[in-house]
Write an enzyme that holds these catalytic residues in place. Structure first.
Site, PDB file in Angstrom:
ATOM      1  N   SER A  88       0.799  -1.222   0.000  1.00 29.52           N
ATOM      2  CA  SER A  88       0.000   0.000   0.000  1.00 29.52           C
ATOM      3  C   SER A  88       0.831   1.271   0.000  1.00 29.52           C
ATOM      4  CB  SER A  88      -0.971   0.010   1.186  1.00 29.52           C
ATOM      5  OG  SER A  88      -0.263  -0.080   2.394  1.00 29.52           O
TER       6      SER A  88
ATOM      7  N   HIS B 117       2.158   4.962   4.357  1.00 34.81           N
ATOM      8  CA  HIS B 117       1.228   5.537   3.380  1.00 34.81           C
ATOM      9  C   HIS B 117       1.632   6.967   3.028  1.00 34.81           C
ATOM     10  CE1 HIS B 117      -2.266   2.653   4.655  1.00 34.81           C
ATOM     11  NE2 HIS B 117      -1.285   2.038   4.029  1.00 34.81           N
TER      12      HIS B 117
END
Length: 289
Positions: free
Chosen positions: A203, A257
């Site tokens: 991610s 992230h």
């Protein structure tokens, strides 16, 4: 009036005036079918009405067979896993992530809840290892996932956004942004979590793709009409915010992230101006998602 046979009807109507024949043809419903047909035939012989077109001898085109669910699923699987221009980078990345997970499961690791030491053995980003002689974990951790759900969510995100981006900026740019953002995400997480961390997942790299597309959309370097731009911008913002919000309460490494997102934004600036093609210019174990 003898119209008992076609020959007799033809002989009779051959002697009738045009006006009478036209009247009979126009009001054929008032008379026996043979009368109207004979009148029309005589008018056609005299060239007063056109001949009926001959029926086409060509066979009617066969109706295309409807695709079955099995065929649709095969096509979906081919588009998802089989690299075929213009979609090469995204299927390759999905294949590699799925392959690593399958190999982990084949080695006896739980498909849904692998242990931290098992993830470390397959290359997760463990601070004490990464910072002491194993920097390759910054990259390998991008392809290690903490279970089937973790993998599935990341691959859906990669597929949804990656295909849209690859079609517009090309295979090599998607690969470059993905890997650079993933490395940035891994570096951010070992820098921030000074007490140690065991982090893995794609991610951070996917957030880099989010950032890259977000910058292109906001700067209008990606040629789209107003409505498509708004729709795509809304999708990207939703994906970013929803993932960051879910990371506040879950066992998710939001620092990774943010690191990936920042790298994607930074790459988009010079990439959009100098390298875009013409059609584009107008201690604890955490998952990175």
């Amino acid at each position: 009036m003898d119209i008992s046979t076609p020959e007799a009807a033809a002989a009779h109507f051959a002697q009738r005036p045009d006006a009478e024949l036209l009247y009979l043809a126009r009001h054929a419903s008032r008379y026996p079918p043979a009368v109207g047909a004979a009148a029309v035939a005589e008018l056609q012989r005299r060239g007063l009405v056109p001949e009926a077109p001959a029926p086409s001898l060509a066979p009617a085109p066969a109706e295309a067979p409807r695709e079955t669910w099995g065929q649709l699923l095969r096509q979906l699987g081919k588009g998802l896993f089989w690299p075929s221009p213009p979609y090469v980078a995204v299927p390759l990345l999905i294949d590699l992530n799925v392959l690593v997970w399958l190999l982990m499961v084949a080695s006896g690791i739980s498909p849904t809840d692998p242990a931290g030491r098992e993830l470390a053995a397959w290359g997760s980003n463990v601070s004490s290892f990464t910072l002491h002689g194993q920097p390759w974990r910054l990259l390998t951790s991008l392809f290690v996932h903490g279970g089937a759900t973790h993998l599935l969510l990341n691959m859906i995100s990669l597929w949804l956004l990656g295909l849209m981006l690859e079609q517009r900026v090309g295979t090599w740019r998607v690969l470059a942004v993905y890997l650079a953002s993933g490395l940035a995400a891994s570096l951010a997480t070992v820098w921030y979590h000074t007490a140690g961390i065991n982090s893995m997942g794609a991610s951070g790299a996917i957030f880099g793709l989010y950032g890259f597309m977000l910058a292109l959309l906001l700067s209008k370097k990606m040629v789209l009409d107003k409505f498509d731009r708004r729709a795509m911008l809304g999708l990207v913002v939703y994906l970013i915010l929803s993932n960051l919000i879910s990371g506040i309460t879950g066992n998710i490494d939001n620092i990774a992230h943010l690191g990936g997102l920042l790298m994607g934004l930074l790459i988009a600036g010079p990439a959009a101006v100098f390298t875009m093609p013409a059609e584009v210019l107008d201690g604890e174990t955490k998952e990175t998602s």
